[in-house]
Design a protein around this motif. Structure first.
Motif, mmCIF file in Angstrom:
data_model
loop_
_atom_site.group_PDB
_atom_site.id
_atom_site.type_symbol
_atom_site.label_atom_id
_atom_site.label_comp_id
_atom_site.label_asym_id
_atom_site.label_seq_id
_atom_site.Cartn_x
_atom_site.Cartn_y
_atom_site.Cartn_z
ATOM 1 N N GLU A 73 8.363 25.828 16.640
ATOM 2 C CA GLU A 73 7.358 25.518 17.663
ATOM 3 C C GLU A 73 6.619 24.253 17.234
ATOM 4 O OE1 GLU A 73 6.801 27.236 20.423
ATOM 5 O OE2 GLU A 73 8.116 28.962 20.010
ATOM 6 N N PRO A 74 6.090 23.459 18.175
ATOM 7 C CA PRO A 74 5.333 22.265 17.798
ATOM 8 C C PRO A 74 4.121 22.612 16.918
ATOM 9 C CG PRO A 74 5.874 22.216 20.128
ATOM 10 C CD PRO A 74 6.254 23.581 19.636
ATOM 11 N N ARG A 309 -6.177 25.290 4.656
ATOM 12 C CA ARG A 309 -6.229 24.386 5.800
ATOM 13 C C ARG A 309 -4.962 24.498 6.652
ATOM 14 N NH1 ARG A 309 -7.723 18.744 3.463
ATOM 15 N NH2 ARG A 309 -7.285 19.700 1.454
ATOM 16 N N VAL A 310 -3.820 24.676 5.992
ATOM 17 C CA VAL A 310 -2.576 24.887 6.739
ATOM 18 C C VAL A 310 -2.670 26.183 7.551
ATOM 19 C CG1 VAL A 310 -0.112 25.375 6.546
ATOM 20 C CG2 VAL A 310 -1.138 23.580 5.143
ATOM 21 N N GLU A 311 -3.195 27.245 6.934
ATOM 22 C CA GLU A 311 -3.307 28.527 7.623
ATOM 23 C C GLU A 311 -4.238 28.433 8.831
ATOM 24 O OE1 GLU A 311 -4.366 31.432 4.693
ATOM 25 O OE2 GLU A 311 -2.644 30.928 3.442
ATOM 26 N N ILE A 312 -5.355 27.710 8.669
ATOM 27 C CA ILE A 312 -6.284 27.546 9.800
ATOM 28 C C ILE A 312 -5.614 26.740 10.904
ATOM 29 C CG2 ILE A 312 -8.459 26.487 10.527
ATOM 30 C CD1 ILE A 312 -9.569 27.208 7.750
ATOM 31 N N TRP A 313 -4.906 25.660 10.510
ATOM 32 C CA TRP A 313 -4.189 24.835 11.493
ATOM 33 C C TRP A 313 -3.223 25.699 12.305
ATOM 34 C CZ3 TRP A 313 -4.513 19.321 11.878
ATOM 35 C CH2 TRP A 313 -3.614 18.752 12.754
ATOM 36 N N LYS A 314 -2.442 26.531 11.589
ATOM 37 C CA LYS A 314 -1.453 27.377 12.272
ATOM 38 C C LYS A 314 -2.128 28.442 13.129
ATOM 39 C CE LYS A 314 2.487 26.690 9.215
ATOM 40 N NZ LYS A 314 3.481 27.299 8.306
ATOM 41 N N GLN A 316 -4.906 28.039 14.698
ATOM 42 C CA GLN A 316 -5.382 27.374 15.915
ATOM 43 C C GLN A 316 -4.248 27.158 16.917
ATOM 44 O OE1 GLN A 316 -8.451 28.299 15.208
ATOM 45 N NE2 GLN A 316 -9.028 26.630 16.572
ATOM 46 N N LEU A 317 -3.007 27.179 16.447
ATOM 47 C CA LEU A 317 -1.856 27.047 17.346
ATOM 48 C C LEU A 317 -1.344 28.399 17.833
ATOM 49 C CD1 LEU A 317 0.076 24.331 15.309
ATOM 50 C CD2 LEU A 317 -0.960 23.984 17.560
ATOM 51 N N SER A 318 -1.862 29.473 17.243
ATOM 52 C CA SER A 318 -1.384 30.823 17.559
ATOM 53 C C SER A 318 -2.015 31.340 18.862
ATOM 54 C CB SER A 318 -1.720 31.772 16.403
ATOM 55 O OG SER A 318 -3.101 32.103 16.425
ATOM 56 N N PRO A 319 -1.548 32.479 19.368
ATOM 57 C CA PRO A 319 -2.169 33.064 20.573
ATOM 58 C C PRO A 319 -3.600 33.553 20.343
ATOM 59 C CG PRO A 319 0.035 33.954 20.205
ATOM 60 C CD PRO A 319 -0.327 33.209 18.969
ATOM 61 N N PRO A 335 -6.062 21.257 16.078
ATOM 62 C CA PRO A 335 -5.590 21.554 17.440
ATOM 63 C C PRO A 335 -6.536 22.514 18.175
ATOM 64 C CG PRO A 335 -4.232 22.701 15.801
ATOM 65 C CD PRO A 335 -5.208 21.853 15.040
ATOM 66 N N PHE A 336 -6.784 22.228 19.444
ATOM 67 C CA PHE A 336 -7.561 23.116 20.323
ATOM 68 C C PHE A 336 -6.750 23.328 21.604
ATOM 69 C CE2 PHE A 336 -10.721 21.138 17.614
ATOM 70 C CZ PHE A 336 -11.565 22.191 17.293
ATOM 71 N N ASN A 337 -6.984 24.462 22.246
ATOM 72 C CA ASN A 337 -6.260 24.695 23.501
ATOM 73 C C ASN A 337 -7.177 24.883 24.699
ATOM 74 O OD1 ASN A 337 -7.185 27.370 23.309
ATOM 75 N ND2 ASN A 337 -5.314 28.069 22.289
ATOM 76 N N ASN A 338 -8.473 25.143 24.458
ATOM 77 C CA ASN A 338 -9.377 25.377 25.590
ATOM 78 C C ASN A 338 -10.808 25.034 25.184
ATOM 79 O OD1 ASN A 338 -10.196 26.196 28.161
ATOM 80 N ND2 ASN A 338 -10.589 28.289 27.473
ATOM 81 N N LEU A 339 -10.993 23.821 24.724
ATOM 82 C CA LEU A 339 -12.302 23.407 24.216
ATOM 83 C C LEU A 339 -13.300 23.267 25.359
ATOM 84 C CD1 LEU A 339 -13.662 22.531 21.509
ATOM 85 C CD2 LEU A 339 -13.105 20.181 22.135
ATOM 86 N N GLY A 340 -14.473 23.895 25.204
ATOM 87 C CA GLY A 340 -15.485 23.822 26.257
ATOM 88 C C GLY A 340 -16.785 23.180 25.824
#
Length: 759
Positions: A73-74, A309-314, A316-319, A335-340
């Motif tokens: 996955e990306p 930091r790698v774990e946090i990055w991953k 943030q990409l998880s569901p 990475p963010f997916n729904n920043l408000g």
């Protein structure tokens, strides 16, 4: 015939261009934008790159195949790639440098990441009894340095109370580095304690993902009337503006307003990014946020291990990503997916600007761009806003909300100015401490209250000097004097990190009268321990906070009253909240004012105002003793009177007159070369080329205040540009001039780089 798939990738190298590779048959479905690939680069090297896009256009050169795709996955979103491109273009930095800065090291390596460990110290099993400890102290009575270090460990770890009167006390883990700093112990002293088995070491993986427990939104405090009014105004301003500035005096309760805004964003199922300028600040803010948001909060900064930091990055990409990210500058690249909502606390701080290495981005500007991508709101908070943000608020570009009342109506601290020049002439100073400061410290300590001393220079002394001929040791690699670190008995260059032994004789005149000159935090700590031998003292600077736990231990010990005097650099000036600090001493205001930089007075005003705001946050009114040799400086009076409106008015008028930000934009062009004559010639040529396009907007070249770093000589050219100018065309001209210089064989090893919007 099937077409070959080609991909353009970014490599983590200081290069502007993308690199094209072909994808072997069978890997086409895996080669997705945002995934990492292992590619051959050079004759035999394999490098991890990141796919930006795929296409079927064959380049007009021989193309190598990728080795393999590393991700199913990306690992980088399309939004991140878009933001990286903006950072690269705006800050004139190679896209490879942005990639290198954004991704944790473990995601740039074929092997993944390895857990980072730190060396910790503890008691051996046979000494974990009161009687055994008495025996140990008896054995060490002739080795005073070892005895002191041993006692310091017992105190830091709480072993002294566990085997004594308080068996329910919890053990505090202590790193070897922390113990050496706290006890002023040399490597030899530590080695002796380990060899004699008084202490033993163990390795421990650094960092874990936040497991802060269940959220407890009921822990949110009710806002005061003034806070509620500010909160309502912010919501109203957000209806009209994407960016709002909250100018709230120190201790006005801005953090509680942030917590209420975060709660509202989470109720809308949006993510929140909360940026802080210093890692030290995350300790207290994290504790406050965890009490409310529990394991919905993630923390990200450079003191965390790469594995974490790698774990946090991953994650943030998880569901199930963290809903709230609290972090320092680098957190803006997650990475963010729904920043408000984006909150930038202490937005004026220069720590938000990355200096070295590239990309030299400003996290505040990048965060605002990130928020725009998501259509999110941005709140800037500060008691002393930056000139740019204040001007944007005054001119209506940003919304503005003001909170001029401290929480519970506590008065701002009283500020008293001491004329150090007069005190020194009358020989009344106690080293760096004036009689008034000493008296107020004694009174505060006698009443069970605490003291903060601010000196914005680490080390024992800024330099050492031969008192006979005036010789001062300088770094062989850099154009700076060496700083004395007495604890390590070394002279250190704070630019390249090189260390030198302290000379016993002057190499110039062979005199042995070599003495430290000036005061760093380490020397002030030593002086305070002489003046207050029975008072627990702590020091917080870059030297004492190298390990991740050190921040937390120093701040928690001071918060709990275990230490009474805290000495520190600018780390202690921002946002920390201590209940019992009665006195703050600013030991040398002149060191901030006498810097050759157009922002010197702005930085001095904000830093002095901020550190003064640490006093009297709860209970009675605080007292600040401001020591200076120039009591007539207008900025000193403006700090004393808290006359920030007058300060900003005069500063902005001056900036407008002399064509400085926020009315003009600055770009610094730096040239570096190992040969001084060559860099002088190159700088003159580069300046001449730029004047053909920009005319009088070009100033220089000249030597910066530090004109040699790591054996490379440096020259600087300044561009002053009107705010309405086409910045893309400016960048094109700069790149064209750079390419012309690089084509000249005389300048094959010349380095040219840019600092856009320098802080």
């Amino acid at each position: 015939m099937e077409k070959t798939l080609y991909i353009d990738i970014i490599l983590p190298l200081p290069l502007n261009s993308l690199f094209t590779y072909s994808v072997p048959k069978g890997l086409e479905q895996e080669a997705e934008s945002g995934c990492r690939v292992l590619v051959p680069f050079g004759k035999s090297k394999l490098t991890v790159g990141l796919i930006v896009r795929s296409h079927d256009r064959k380049p007009d050169f021989n193309v190598k195949d990728i080795e393999r795709v590393l991700d199913k996955e990306p690992v980088v979103t399309q939004g991140q790639l878009k933001l990286w491109q903006w950072v690269a273009e705006y800050y004139m930095s190679p896209i490879g440098d942005v990639f290198n800065a954004a991704l944790p090291a473990g995601l740039k390596s074929e092997d993944g990441y390895r857990a980072k460990t730190e060396t910790y110290v503890t008691l051996p099993e046979n000494l974990r009894h009161e009687q055994s400890l008495h025996v140990a102290f008896g054995i060490l009575k002739r080795a005073l340095a070892q005895q002191k270090t041993f006692a310091t460990y017992l105190n830091m770890s709480h072993w002294d109370t566990i085997v004594g009167d308080c068996p329910d006390e919890k053990i505090v883990e202590v790193t070897k580095d922390e113990l050496m700093n706290e006890a002023h112990a040399t490597a030899g002293v530590m080695r002796q304690l380990f060899e004699k088995k008084f202490l033993v070491t163990y390795e421990k993986e650094v960092g874990r993902l936040n497991r802060g427990g269940e959220p407890h939104l009921d822990n949110i405090k009710t806002l005061s009337e003034a806070q509620q009014e500010a909160y309502n105004q912010i919501l109203f301003q957000f209806l009209k503006k994407k960016v709002v500035l909250l100018r709230g005096v120190t201790s006005s309760g801005k953090t509680e307003i942030y917590i209420h805004l975060i709660k509202q964003a989470l109720e809308r199922h949006e993510q929140v990014l909360y940026l802080l300028p210093e890692i030290a600040l995350t300790v207290q803010i994290r504790q406050r946020l965890q009490r409310v948001f529990g394991d919905r909060l993630g923390i990200y900064h450079s003191k965390y291990s790469d594995a974490e930091r790698v774990e946090i990055w991953k994650k943030q990409l998880s569901p199930t990503p963290y809903d709230v990210i609290l972090g320092a500058r680098s957190a803006v690249l997650l990475p963010f997916n729904n920043l408000g909502l984006v909150i930038i606390d202490e937005e004026h701080e220069t720590s938000f600007k990355q200096q070295d290495p590239a990309p030299r981005y400003h996290a505040r500007s990048v965060a605002i761009m990130l928020a725009q991508q998501f259509g999110a709101k941005t709140l800037l908070g500060s008691a002393t806003p930056s000139a740019e943000s204040w001007n944007n608020a005054e001119t209506g570009k940003y919304g503005l909300v003001e909170l001029d009342q401290r929480f519970k109506g506590i008065e701002l601290p009283e500020i008293k100015v001491v004329d150090v020049k007069d005190m020194q002439r009358r020989k009344m100073m106690y080293g760096p401490i004036s009689p008034l400061l000493l008296e107020t410290m004694q009174q505060a300590l006698a009443e069970g209250e605490q003291v903060i001393l601010f000196q914005n220079r680490r080390g024992f002394a800024p330099m050492i000097e031969c008192r006979v001929c005036g010789w001062v040791p300088k770094c062989e690699n850099c154009d700076v004097s060496l700083t004395l670190h007495k604890n390590m008995n070394l002279l250190t260059c704070h630019y390249c990190g090189y260390t030198y032994p302290v000379p016993k004789q002057c190499p110039n005149c062979e005199s042995d009268d070599i003495r430290p000159y000036g005061y760093g935090t380490e020397k002030i700590e030593e002086k305070i321990m002489e003046l207050f031998p029975c008072v627990p003292v702590a020091r917080m600077d870059l030297d004492t906070t190298r390990s991740r736990n050190a921040y937390e231990r120093i701040i928690n010990d001071f918060s709990a009253g275990r230490t009474k005097i805290l000495i520190g650099t600018q780390m202690i000036s921002k946002g920390l909240d201590f209940d019992h600090v009665r006195v703050v001493g600013i030991l040398n205001a002149d060191s901030m004012l006498n810097i050759p930089d157009f922002r010197a007075y702005e930085h001095a005003f904000t830093m002095m105002s901020q550190v003064a705001g640490r006093a009297g946050r709860k209970g009675k009114r605080g007292l600040v003793i401001l020591q200076t040799k120039d009591v007539e400086q207008p900025v000193i009076r403006q700090v004393v009177d808290n006359n920030w409106r007058d300060f900003y008015s005069l500063m902005l008028a001056e900036r407008s007159l002399f064509h400085y930000p926020p009315f003009y934009r600055l770009i610094y062009v730096y040239l570096k070369h190992k040969d001084e004559d060559r860099v002088d010639t190159a700088a003159l040529e580069m300046g001449g080329r730029l004047r053909q396009w920009f005319g009088a907007r070009v100033l220089g070249p000249d030597k910066p205040s530090v004109s040699k770093v790591r054996t490379l000589f440096i020259r600087k050219i300044m561009l002053k540009l009107e705010t309405g100018i086409d910045i893309r065309k400016v960048h094109q001209c700069l790149h064209a001039a750079q390419q012309q210089m690089e084509q000249d064989k005389r300048y094959t090893s010349l380095q040219i780089y840019y600092d856009v919007d320098p802080s």
